[in-house]
Design an enzyme around this catalytic site. Structure first.
Site, PDB file in Angstrom:
ATOM      1  N   LEU A   1       0.786  -1.189  -0.050  1.00  0.00           N
ATOM      2  CA  LEU A   1      -0.044   0.092  -0.023  1.00  0.00           C
ATOM      3  C   LEU A   1       0.970   1.080   0.116  1.00  0.00           C
ATOM      4  O   LEU A   1       0.301   2.434  -0.170  1.00  0.00           O
ATOM      5  CB  LEU A   1      -0.884   0.191   1.132  1.00  0.00           C
ATOM      6  CG  LEU A   1      -2.203  -0.989   1.423  1.00  0.00           C
ATOM      7  CD1 LEU A   1      -3.120  -1.045   2.234  1.00  0.00           C
ATOM      8  CD2 LEU A   1      -3.044  -0.738  -0.054  1.00  0.00           C
ATOM      9  N   ARG A   2       2.147   1.021   0.082  1.00  0.00           N
ATOM     10  CA  ARG A   2       3.078   2.082  -0.114  1.00  0.00           C
ATOM     11  C   ARG A   2       2.822   3.437   1.271  1.00  0.00           C
ATOM     12  O   ARG A   2       3.524   4.336   0.877  1.00  0.00           O
ATOM     13  CB  ARG A   2       3.128   2.713  -1.447  1.00  0.00           C
ATOM     14  CG  ARG A   2       3.277   1.805  -2.617  1.00  0.00           C
ATOM     15  CD  ARG A   2       4.841   1.551  -2.571  1.00  0.00           C
ATOM     16  NE  ARG A   2       5.067   0.594  -3.642  1.00  0.00           N
ATOM     17  CZ  ARG A   2       5.923  -0.528  -3.589  1.00  0.00           C
ATOM     18  NH1 ARG A   2       6.091  -1.048  -2.426  1.00  0.00           N
ATOM     19  NH2 ARG A   2       5.989  -1.134  -4.665  1.00  0.00           N
TER      20      ARG A   2
ATOM     21  N   ASN B   1      10.067  -8.969  -8.850  1.00  0.00           N
ATOM     22  CA  ASN B   1      11.010  -9.998  -8.198  1.00  0.00           C
ATOM     23  C   ASN B   1      10.016 -10.690  -7.388  1.00  0.00           C
ATOM     24  O   ASN B   1       9.364 -10.081  -6.380  1.00  0.00           O
ATOM     25  CB  ASN B   1      12.007  -8.997  -7.297  1.00  0.00           C
ATOM     26  CG  ASN B   1      12.982  -9.985  -6.631  1.00  0.00           C
ATOM     27  OD1 ASN B   1      13.412 -11.003  -7.263  1.00  0.00           O
ATOM     28  ND2 ASN B   1      13.682  -9.316  -5.910  1.00  0.00           N
TER      29      ASN B   1
ATOM     30  N   ASP C   1       0.935  -9.640  -4.619  1.00  0.00           N
ATOM     31  CA  ASP C   1       2.127  -9.046  -4.570  1.00  0.00           C
ATOM     32  C   ASP C   1       1.960  -7.574  -5.389  1.00  0.00           C
ATOM     33  O   ASP C   1       2.757  -7.112  -6.070  1.00  0.00           O
ATOM     34  CB  ASP C   1       3.189  -9.728  -5.169  1.00  0.00           C
ATOM     35  CG  ASP C   1       4.581  -8.886  -4.868  1.00  0.00           C
ATOM     36  OD1 ASP C   1       4.455  -8.087  -4.270  1.00  0.00           O
ATOM     37  OD2 ASP C   1       5.514  -9.535  -5.383  1.00  0.00           O
TER      38      ASP C   1
ATOM     39  N   HIS D   1       4.131   1.515  -8.754  1.00  0.00           N
ATOM     40  CA  HIS D   1       5.196   2.301  -8.794  1.00  0.00           C
ATOM     41  C   HIS D   1       4.660   3.579  -9.834  1.00  0.00           C
ATOM     42  O   HIS D   1       3.973   3.221 -10.627  1.00  0.00           O
ATOM     43  CB  HIS D   1       6.328   1.631  -9.669  1.00  0.00           C
ATOM     44  CG  HIS D   1       7.180   0.842  -8.542  1.00  0.00           C
ATOM     45  ND1 HIS D   1       7.834   1.119  -7.611  1.00  0.00           N
ATOM     46  CD2 HIS D   1       7.124  -0.765  -8.608  1.00  0.00           C
ATOM     47  CE1 HIS D   1       8.390  -0.008  -7.087  1.00  0.00           C
ATOM     48  NE2 HIS D   1       7.921  -1.150  -7.560  1.00  0.00           N
TER      49      HIS D   1
ATOM     50  N   GLY E   1       8.327  -4.597  -9.624  1.00  0.00           N
ATOM     51  CA  GLY E   1       7.198  -4.778  -9.125  1.00  0.00           C
ATOM     52  C   GLY E   1       5.986  -4.381 -10.069  1.00  0.00           C
ATOM     53  O   GLY E   1       6.330  -3.308 -10.880  1.00  0.00           O
TER      54      GLY E   1
END
Lengths: 320, 447
Positions: free
Chosen positions: B77-78, B293, B320, B324, B339
């Protein structure tokens, strides 16, 4: 003709034949006292180099000038790139000058393909990371054909640091596409896993290299020594250096330069008559003229500006 | 551990009569057209010709399929730190749009979620902003540095449903061993990003013929599988419970299978992108939308993941979801961050690539997409009387182009961007409240 030259993978055998034939025509101009034709007059070529380069950058510059294009050289050092400008922003800025072509050298795989997305200009990949260097492969084909005649069936060994070499990748694709039998050879740590899927053989010693028609040595980069790729340059040279004993009488020697004398090649073979290293450099200009012409001049309509040229010679010269 | 540790913003309890949908729940064996009545946020009735109670909204759902809502145990969720890429509101909105009824957020934020106070503050923010119930995983090690353990017991008390240093492996076997010993006190599954940094050093994509062709440094499959084998051995020795995140390789599936056979308490997840895509996409496009990744691997690896999902070695699907910014992704492949997002496309991708392609039955895909909370003590949603309403309405035949109408997520770095997928979530009820309605989805009968 295609709009961009991003990868050898994108070229058919016919495309390659046409470019080599065109280069043969341009070789005639390079033999004149005034080595210039007005073919690309009024068109702008931008050389955008994010890495140091002597051969590629200067030969693209000469090629553009001999075709009378306006040329802008942009290097990362001292430019806005140095100030942190992104590749996209740089390309969009340069595109505002309405260039006909952008020649890009970048340390990153796929940079040329990205640039092609962001500009209306034709894009030429002058080396993207460890991926490809298509004009090097074309000039190698051109050089080899002038010297060896037919490419079909030639046995070529590419020796050295294949893992980090964009030249190796483009040349494996180009040589196999033209019907050559390609073997890559080097320490196992410098051969990428899965490379045989590109259609080449893999060898971890020089045993059997005597059967090759052409030995193509790659530059051993000193910086690789720190990554535990090979234990020492001494051991590398002992096992993989091409010297007078290993270069047979009938074999041709190539190298993309710059050469580490005494590492991948012994001095005596660099300057031997079998060495095509200087010829490769000479071929760079005419092959890059041919590429610029193919992409920028529409390919099929040379018009009166080209009328002084001989027709494209697809037939190679005789074997030396 | 219970779903009480998941938080969401206040929302009116749903009162809905879903009329004429195909009700489909692999766990209850439900599959057939019927009405479903939600009263006060609970499933009150399932049956034919149900009467609409006063004040109850009617959803005419003929042609749609009602599924238990999905649960995603692996979302970024950054927040805190990179709210320009995602925040709790936008991320949970994306989850709801994808049919998810609950998600777990990863702790590799800035700062790292490694103290009880951060967990509490995030939970408070979730109670103000979250569209679907969200839980906040805590780090295993302080600052995710791989050295000292976090206050795992306090973190669990503060509401962390589990622990992970996701984004990074726990390199030290000794540290992982201590964490698994401490798990006896703290509880909470330890979820592991499995990667040996020495084997994947410098790698940006799967190591194989495609990386050889492209000249990019590869991440070998054994970077993941050797760590799984190591960690399973430690978990077996200590009797701890581990969850393996984002499985990507055939060898990894084999390592999990072996650990399960030996009685290790181990669960595993796989992502829709690893189940649907391979490194050929990188070869074809060099698009950074395919950079993640672990990396997209070979077709053989993909088939092994599908087999693992089918057999149950892979317990659940996790997106996942890793947002970005556009600027970060608009770079050459090697320098772009790893990502991709995936909440909004997870079901449609699996439905299109696996169910419609005849690879896996719908039943199995729904089962695995709803099982993501189970390793963390969050039961899978069920369509049955008396259960909290956690369901989504999906048009299984609707084809749509991903990204065409934008994203609910604040970021657009979706691995399926531009693809046409079939299966569209029209409505999501999460934690007993309506969390999402597709703009074009008209509610026909409103009381």
């Amino acid at each position: 003709m295609r709009k961009h030259l991003l990868s050898i993978d994108d070229l058919t055998r016919d495309d390659i034949e046409r470019i080599l034939g065109r280069a043969q025509s341009f070789a005639e101009i390079s033999g004149r006292t005034i080595k210039k034709v007005p073919t690309l007059r009024g068109r702008t070529v931008i050389n955008l180099f994010y890495e140091a380069s002597t051969r590629t950058s200067s030969s693209f510059e000469l090629a553009a000038k001999r075709l009378s294009a306006d040329l802008v050289n942009v290097k990362s050092a001292g430019s806005a790139v140095d100030k942190g400008e992104s590749l996209k922003d740089t390309v969009q800025t340069l595109s505002a000058y309405d260039p006909t072509a952008i020649v890009i050298r970048s340390p990153h795989v796929g940079a040329a393909r990205l640039v092609a997305r962001w500009t209306a200009a034709s894009v030429i990949n002058a080396g993207d990371g460890k991926h490809e260097h298509p004009t090097q492969a074309l000039l190698d084909l051109y050089t080899l054909r002038r010297r060896a005649g037919a490419l079909e069936g030639l046995r070529i060994w590419i020796v050295g640091d294949v893992l980090h070499s964009r030249v190796a990748r483009s040349n494996i694709l180009a040589f196999t596409r033209m019907g050559c039998d390609v073997t890559v050879c080097g320490p196992p740590t410098l051969i990428p896993r899965g490379v045989e899927e590109l259609g080449c053989h893999v060898a971890y010693s020089l045993d059997g290299i005597e059967k090759a028609d052409v030995i193509y040595a790659l530059r051993m980069q000193n910086e690789r020594m720190t990554g535990a790729f090979v234990p020492s340059l001494r051991e590398y040279a002992a096992r993989f250096q091409i010297d007078g004993r290993r270069l047979g009488a009938g074999q041709l020697l190539m190298h993309p330069g710059p050469v580490n004398r005494g590492v991948e090649l012994a001095a005596e073979v660099i300057d031997s008559p079998q060495s095509l290293i200087v010829a490769q450099v000479e071929s760079g200009v005419v092959v890059r003229m041919a590429v610029l012409y193919e992409l920028l001049a529409g390919g099929g309509d040379p018009g009166d500006e080209m009328s002084s040229l001989p027709p494209a010679l697809v037939r190679p010269e005789s074997v030396a | 551990m219970s779903s009480a540790q998941l938080d969401r913003a206040p929302a009116p309890a749903a009162d809905l009569l879903v009329r004429g949908a195909r009700l489909f729940d692999p766990r209850t064996g439900l599959d057939g057209e019927a009405d479903l009545l939600v009263r006060g946020g609970e499933i009150a009735e399932i049956g034919d010709g149900l009467e609409r109670p006063d004040g109850c909204e009617v959803v005419e759902a003929a042609g749609l399929c009602a599924l238990p809502a999905f649960v995603d145990p692996h979302v970024h969720l950054r927040t805190p730190g990179r709210e320009d890429e995602e925040d709790i509101e936008s991320g949970t909105r994306a989850a709801a749009a994808g049919g998810f009824g609950a998600i777990l957020a990863m702790p590799n934020t800035d700062p790292v979620v490694d103290s009880a106070s951060i967990v509490r503050s995030l939970r408070q923010r979730a109670r103000e902003q979250a569209r679907v119930p969200v839980g906040f995983m805590a780090a295993i090690t302080v600052g995710q540095k791989g050295e000292g353990l976090t206050e795992m017991a306090d973190l669990a008390d503060a509401g962390a449903p589990g622990f992970t240093d996701d984004g990074l492996p726990v390199v030290s076997a000794g540290v992982l061993r201590q964490a698994l010993r401490y798990q006896r006190l703290s509880g909470g599954v330890i979820a592991l990003h499995e990667e040996d940094p020495a084997l994947s050093a410098g790698g940006v994509m799967h190591e194989g013929p495609v990386s050889a062709l492209l000249g990019m440094s590869g991440i070998p499959s054994i970077s993941e599988s050797t760590m799984i084998a190591r960690d399973a051995a430690i978990a077996r020795y200590e009797g701890g419970r581990i969850h393996v995140q984002h499985l990507s390789a055939r060898e990894s599936v084999a390592a999990v299978e072996q650990a399960k056979a030996e009685g290790v308490q181990i669960t595993a997840e796989a992502s829709p992108h690893h189940l649907c895509l391979t490194d050929e996409e990188v070869r074809r496009t060099l698009d950074t939308g395919y950079k993640m990744n672990p990396p997209l691997r070979s077709e053989d690896d993909r088939q092994a993941l599908i087999d693992g999902l089918r057999s149950g070695i892979v317990d659940c699907v996790a997106t996942d979801h890793a947002p970005h910014s556009r600027e970060e992704k608009e770079q050459p492949f090697e320098t772009a961050p790893m990502g991709v997002t995936g909440l909004e496309t997870a079901f449609a991708a699996l439905h299109t690539e696996l169910v419609l392609a005849g690879v896996l039955p719908l039943r199995l895909v729904v089962e695995r997409m709803t099982a993501g909370g189970e390793p963390f003590g969050i039961p899978a949603p069920r369509l049955e009387r008396g259960a909290a309403a956690n369901l989504c309405l999906v048009d299984l035949s609707a084809a749509w182009q991903v990204g065409d109408a934008g994203y609910e997520s604040r970021s657009a770095n979706c691995a399926f961007d531009g693809r046409t997928l079939t299966g569209r979530v029209r409505m999501t009820v999460a934690g007993g409240a309506v969390a999402y309605r597709e703009r074009s989805f008209a509610i026909q009968g409103v009381a």
